[in-house]
Scaffold this motif. Structure first.
Motif, PDB file in Angstrom:
ATOM      1  N   LYS A 144       0.819  -1.204   0.000  1.00  0.00           N
ATOM      2  CA  LYS A 144       0.000   0.000   0.000  1.00  0.00           C
ATOM      3  C   LYS A 144       0.860   1.264   0.000  1.00  0.00           C
ATOM      4  CE  LYS A 144      -2.608  -1.049   3.575  1.00  0.00           C
ATOM      5  NZ  LYS A 144      -3.718  -0.956   4.567  1.00  0.00           N
ATOM      6  N   LEU A 145       1.983   1.206   0.699  1.00  0.00           N
ATOM      7  CA  LEU A 145       2.891   2.348   0.724  1.00  0.00           C
ATOM      8  C   LEU A 145       3.432   2.655  -0.668  1.00  0.00           C
ATOM      9  CD1 LEU A 145       4.448   4.450   2.373  1.00  0.00           C
ATOM     10  CD2 LEU A 145       6.179   2.704   2.820  1.00  0.00           C
ATOM     11  N   ALA A 146       3.784   1.609  -1.418  1.00  0.00           N
ATOM     12  CA  ALA A 146       4.302   1.807  -2.771  1.00  0.00           C
ATOM     13  C   ALA A 146       3.229   2.368  -3.702  1.00  0.00           C
ATOM     14  CB  ALA A 146       4.836   0.486  -3.319  1.00  0.00           C
ATOM     15  N   ALA A 147       2.018   1.830  -3.607  1.00  0.00           N
ATOM     16  CA  ALA A 147       0.930   2.319  -4.456  1.00  0.00           C
ATOM     17  C   ALA A 147       0.602   3.777  -4.146  1.00  0.00           C
ATOM     18  CB  ALA A 147      -0.309   1.444  -4.284  1.00  0.00           C
ATOM     19  N   ALA A 148       0.542   4.121  -2.865  1.00  0.00           N
ATOM     20  CA  ALA A 148       0.249   5.504  -2.487  1.00  0.00           C
ATOM     21  C   ALA A 148       1.370   6.448  -2.927  1.00  0.00           C
ATOM     22  CB  ALA A 148       0.054   5.595  -0.977  1.00  0.00           C
ATOM     23  N   THR A 149       2.607   5.972  -2.861  1.00  0.00           N
ATOM     24  CA  THR A 149       3.739   6.795  -3.297  1.00  0.00           C
ATOM     25  C   THR A 149       3.652   7.094  -4.784  1.00  0.00           C
ATOM     26  OG1 THR A 149       5.144   5.818  -1.582  1.00  0.00           O
ATOM     27  CG2 THR A 149       6.243   6.914  -3.420  1.00  0.00           C
ATOM     28  N   VAL A 150       3.275   6.115  -5.583  1.00  0.00           N
ATOM     29  CA  VAL A 150       3.130   6.321  -7.027  1.00  0.00           C
ATOM     30  C   VAL A 150       2.009   7.315  -7.308  1.00  0.00           C
ATOM     31  CG1 VAL A 150       2.535   5.208  -9.215  1.00  0.00           C
ATOM     32  CG2 VAL A 150       4.062   4.066  -7.612  1.00  0.00           C
ATOM     33  N   ILE A 151       0.893   7.194  -6.590  1.00  0.00           N
ATOM     34  CA  ILE A 151      -0.231   8.117  -6.798  1.00  0.00           C
ATOM     35  C   ILE A 151       0.177   9.543  -6.463  1.00  0.00           C
ATOM     36  CG2 ILE A 151      -2.535   8.739  -5.977  1.00  0.00           C
ATOM     37  CD1 ILE A 151      -3.075   5.758  -5.554  1.00  0.00           C
ATOM     38  N   VAL A 152       0.812   9.728  -5.304  1.00  0.00           N
ATOM     39  CA  VAL A 152       1.235  11.068  -4.895  1.00  0.00           C
ATOM     40  C   VAL A 152       2.314  11.603  -5.838  1.00  0.00           C
ATOM     41  CG1 VAL A 152       2.306  12.400  -3.048  1.00  0.00           C
ATOM     42  CG2 VAL A 152       0.615  10.644  -2.495  1.00  0.00           C
ATOM     43  N   GLY A 153       3.241  10.741  -6.248  1.00  0.00           N
ATOM     44  CA  GLY A 153       4.288  11.168  -7.172  1.00  0.00           C
ATOM     45  C   GLY A 153       3.726  11.639  -8.504  1.00  0.00           C
TER      46      GLY A 153
END
Length: 269
Positions: free
Chosen positions: A241-250
């Protein structure tokens, strides 16, 4: 004779190209190794499970989007950014216009940057002394207090770079201080405004340290920011979930900066 001159020019051009590559390679290699490759790995992990490493498609993105804590953090972060940055820009501009009339501002400029030199823990102590209730308003006040210094410096640098001829010509034509400010000074400060907005936007994500030291990993709902949920997912080893959220925010930050740049340069075409 001409052939010798052309050969010599080509050699000089090749030497300049080699020198350019030699100077560019270290920084480019650092960006590739420490920024691009890790982010590509984050994108890869966003489509996989944590333990087994199985490919799950966009399931991690669905979990993040439907996560209530993530939605709250996004809402609070956008609210904070949309409130703090305009206040910082306007307050800094008004104060710099008043201070620009002083003849000697060297000592005052040193005081501007004093809050930025203070450790975050010290800022938190000051914050607790002045604000009994740790809420959204006190968080914005802390951000303004710590970041107003560099904003003033940038505004003052932009104001000092305005040609006096422009201002004098406006006064000769009968323009008052308000019209002179709107039609002469503000257009000349466009570059400073762009720099201040970008720096303020990036610094707004660093306010997490103050909120975390005051209220911990789970503060009040009005100051629960994106960095809080990222930190909590990291502690709980929820890297998918951390990786997915990071991609969205990025992606959001990338699109925001591109659109801002296009909007800023639209009048140059």
């Amino acid at each position: 004779m001409k052939s010798k001159v052309s050969v010599k020019k080509r050699k000089i051009h090749r030497r300049k190209q080699r020198a350019f590559v030699c100077f560019l390679f270290p920084s480019l290699a650092g960006v590739i190794v420490f920024v691009l490759l890790p982010f590509i790995d984050v994108i890869r992990r966003s489509f996989m499970t944590v333990m087994s490493g199985l490919f799950v498609g966009i399931e991690n993105y669905k979990k993040v989007i439907h996560n209530q804590a993530f939605a709250l953090a996004v809402k609070n972060t956008i609210h904070f950014t949309g409130t703090a940055i305009p206040l910082l820009v306007v307050i800094g501009l008004v104060a710099s216009m008043a201070l620009s009339k002083l003849k000697d501002t060297r000592v005052i400029k040193s005081l501007y940057l004093f809050p930025m030199a203070m450790p975050t823990a010290t800022v938190v102590i000051v914050w607790r002394m002045f604000f009994y209730k740790q809420d959204f308003d006190s968080l914005v006040a802390s951000y303004l207090w710590k970041n107003i210094g560099y904003t003033l410096i940038l505004w003052l640098a932009g104001i000092a770079a305005i040609p006096r001829e422009f201002v004098e010509a406006a006064h000769v034509d009968g323009a008052g201080w308000f019209r002179c400010f709107i039609y002469v000074k503000l257009p000349c400060l466009k570059g400073s405004l762009y720099t201040i907005i970008i720096l303020s936007f990036l610094n707004s994500f660093k306010i997490y340290r103050e909120a975390y030291l005051v209220a911990g990993s789970y503060p009040g709902q009005d100051i629960y920011l994106l960095q809080h949920i990222f930190n909590n997912w990291y502690i709980n080893l929820e890297f998918d979930k951390l990786a997915a959220a990071t991609v969205i925010v990025g992606l959001f930050l990338f699109v925001f900066i591109i659109l801002l740049n296009l909007f800023w340069n639209s009048d140059k075409k």
